[in-house]
Design an enzyme around this catalytic site. Structure first.
Site, mmCIF file in Angstrom:
data_model
loop_
_atom_site.group_PDB
_atom_site.id
_atom_site.type_symbol
_atom_site.label_atom_id
_atom_site.label_comp_id
_atom_site.label_asym_id
_atom_site.label_seq_id
_atom_site.Cartn_x
_atom_site.Cartn_y
_atom_site.Cartn_z
ATOM 1 N N HIS A 287 -3.058 11.135 5.048
ATOM 2 C CA HIS A 287 -4.188 10.055 5.052
ATOM 3 C C HIS A 287 -3.848 8.997 6.268
ATOM 4 O O HIS A 287 -4.415 8.626 7.150
ATOM 5 C CB HIS A 287 -4.529 9.450 3.664
ATOM 6 C CG HIS A 287 -3.993 8.172 3.613
ATOM 7 N ND1 HIS A 287 -2.503 8.169 3.012
ATOM 8 C CD2 HIS A 287 -4.208 6.762 3.745
ATOM 9 C CE1 HIS A 287 -2.562 6.966 2.574
ATOM 10 N NE2 HIS A 287 -3.383 6.048 2.805
ATOM 11 N N LEU B 232 0.832 -1.144 0.077
ATOM 12 C CA LEU B 232 0.112 0.114 -0.024
ATOM 13 C C LEU B 232 0.894 1.339 -0.163
ATOM 14 O O LEU B 232 2.078 1.209 0.233
ATOM 15 C CB LEU B 232 -0.897 -0.113 1.145
ATOM 16 C CG LEU B 232 -1.958 -1.284 1.280
ATOM 17 C CD1 LEU B 232 -2.750 -0.983 2.635
ATOM 18 C CD2 LEU B 232 -2.974 -1.139 0.184
ATOM 19 N N SER B 233 0.228 2.357 -0.379
ATOM 20 C CA SER B 233 1.042 3.543 -0.452
ATOM 21 C C SER B 233 1.659 3.684 0.944
ATOM 22 O O SER B 233 3.034 4.281 1.051
ATOM 23 C CB SER B 233 0.370 4.783 -0.858
ATOM 24 O OG SER B 233 -0.882 5.028 0.005
ATOM 25 N N GLU B 234 0.956 3.408 2.107
ATOM 26 C CA GLU B 234 1.541 3.503 3.486
ATOM 27 C C GLU B 234 0.837 2.650 4.363
ATOM 28 O O GLU B 234 -0.187 2.198 4.211
ATOM 29 C CB GLU B 234 1.139 4.958 4.008
ATOM 30 C CG GLU B 234 2.221 6.258 3.715
ATOM 31 C CD GLU B 234 1.494 6.752 2.624
ATOM 32 O OE1 GLU B 234 2.206 7.800 2.171
ATOM 33 O OE2 GLU B 234 0.419 6.883 2.183
ATOM 34 N N THR B 235 1.857 2.147 5.209
ATOM 35 C CA THR B 235 1.446 1.204 6.510
ATOM 36 C C THR B 235 1.964 1.996 7.587
ATOM 37 O O THR B 235 2.999 2.392 7.780
ATOM 38 C CB THR B 235 2.083 0.000 6.323
ATOM 39 O OG1 THR B 235 1.613 -0.827 4.984
ATOM 40 C CG2 THR B 235 1.706 -1.021 7.650
#
Length: 280
Positions: free
Chosen positions: A77, A45-48
């Site tokens: 986000h 994902l774009s961020e974790t």
């Protein structure tokens, strides 16, 4: 190996699968840097994010934010999504606002109706965009130079260059050449035509990260924060408005911007899509 609570949430979405997904691992104090980085790379994902006990006396919780390639000091986000999970897990703030601790410092998050909102961080770089940079952006986005209505550096950490186009239709038609953009991170914004667009949003936003692995981000908190600081300050936007992002990607992200006593707040709703356990 140990088990941890795991959530996947959708940020800036009014229903699942409409915003920007985020993976959140809670109680992650026992994980090493390498384990966090490996798991974030695996989720793709774009961020974790990883929820941890705070170390600052004024913070309610601490968070570390990883992309598949690196750790970030702050991101929008992930801030809202992590706060949502912390509250959902029974977190109670010490004061009127939730205070998040992250490598960028303390970030206040407030609840407003059904939304969460974070205070926009200060711009690290602002001002006019150099002519050669604008030319590279026009080439990389296949735009005629006269389609750029306004531009500004709007960097609050990631390095955003903000470009305003004349119309939402023009913005939605952009098909970027990521290699031509090089290492630029470009935030595009354009006004809605309220009659044909039939929406209460005032602006459409798109976010491009250039390079050989270039991507378009579905809904971007940091960019919307920096756009708001620039546009409100320059008189290009009212003190409060709603923006949409992700349309081309099949998302319906909605970002609520509010200017309050000199601070700009970036808000949105968060919905939980997945809850479970993960072994790391």
């Amino acid at each position: 190996m140990a088990e941890f609570a795991f959530h996947q949430v959708d940020v800036f979405a009014t229903r699942p699968f409409g915003g920007n997904p985020l993976a959140v691992v809670t109680g992650a104090d026992g994980l090493t840097d390498a384990q966090m980085a490996a798991f974030a790379n695996w989720t793709n994902l774009s961020e974790t994010t990883f929820l941890l006990r705070p170390t600052h006396p004024d913070a309610d919780y601490r968070v570390r934010i990883f992309t598949p390639q690196q750790e970030l000091p702050f991101a929008g986000h992930p801030t809202l999504g992590t706060c949502h999970v912390w509250l959902q897990q029974g977190g109670v703030p010490r004061g009127r606002q939730v205070v998040q601790e992250c490598p960028a410092g303390l970030v206040p998050v407030r609840r407003q109706d059904a939304m969460l909102a974070f205070a926009a961080p200060p711009l690290r770089r602002a001002g006019a965009v150099e002519a050669d940079v604008l030319a590279a952006i026009a080439r990389g986005l296949h735009l005629p130079p006269d389609s750029i209505r306004a531009s500004n550096w709007a960097d609050n950490g990631p390095g955003w260059v903000a470009v305003m186009l004349r119309s939402r239709a023009e913005l939605l038609s952009v098909r970027p050449d990521y290699a031509a953009l090089g290492d630029l991170k470009v935030g595009l914004v354009a006004p809605f035509d309220t009659a044909p667009d039939r929406d209460d949003a005032l602006f459409e936003v798109r976010a491009f990260t250039g390079g050989p692995d270039g991507v378009e981000d579905p809904v971007t908190g940091s960019l919307n924060a920096s756009l708001a600081m620039w546009m409100i300050g320059a008189g290009l936007a009212p003190p409060s408005y709603v923006a949409r992002q992700g349309t081309v990607l099949g998302r319906r992200g909605r970002i609520a911007i509010t200017s309050d006593a000199g601070e700009i707040w970036v808000g949105g709703t968060v919905v939980t899509a997945i809850e479970g356990r993960v072994t790391i």
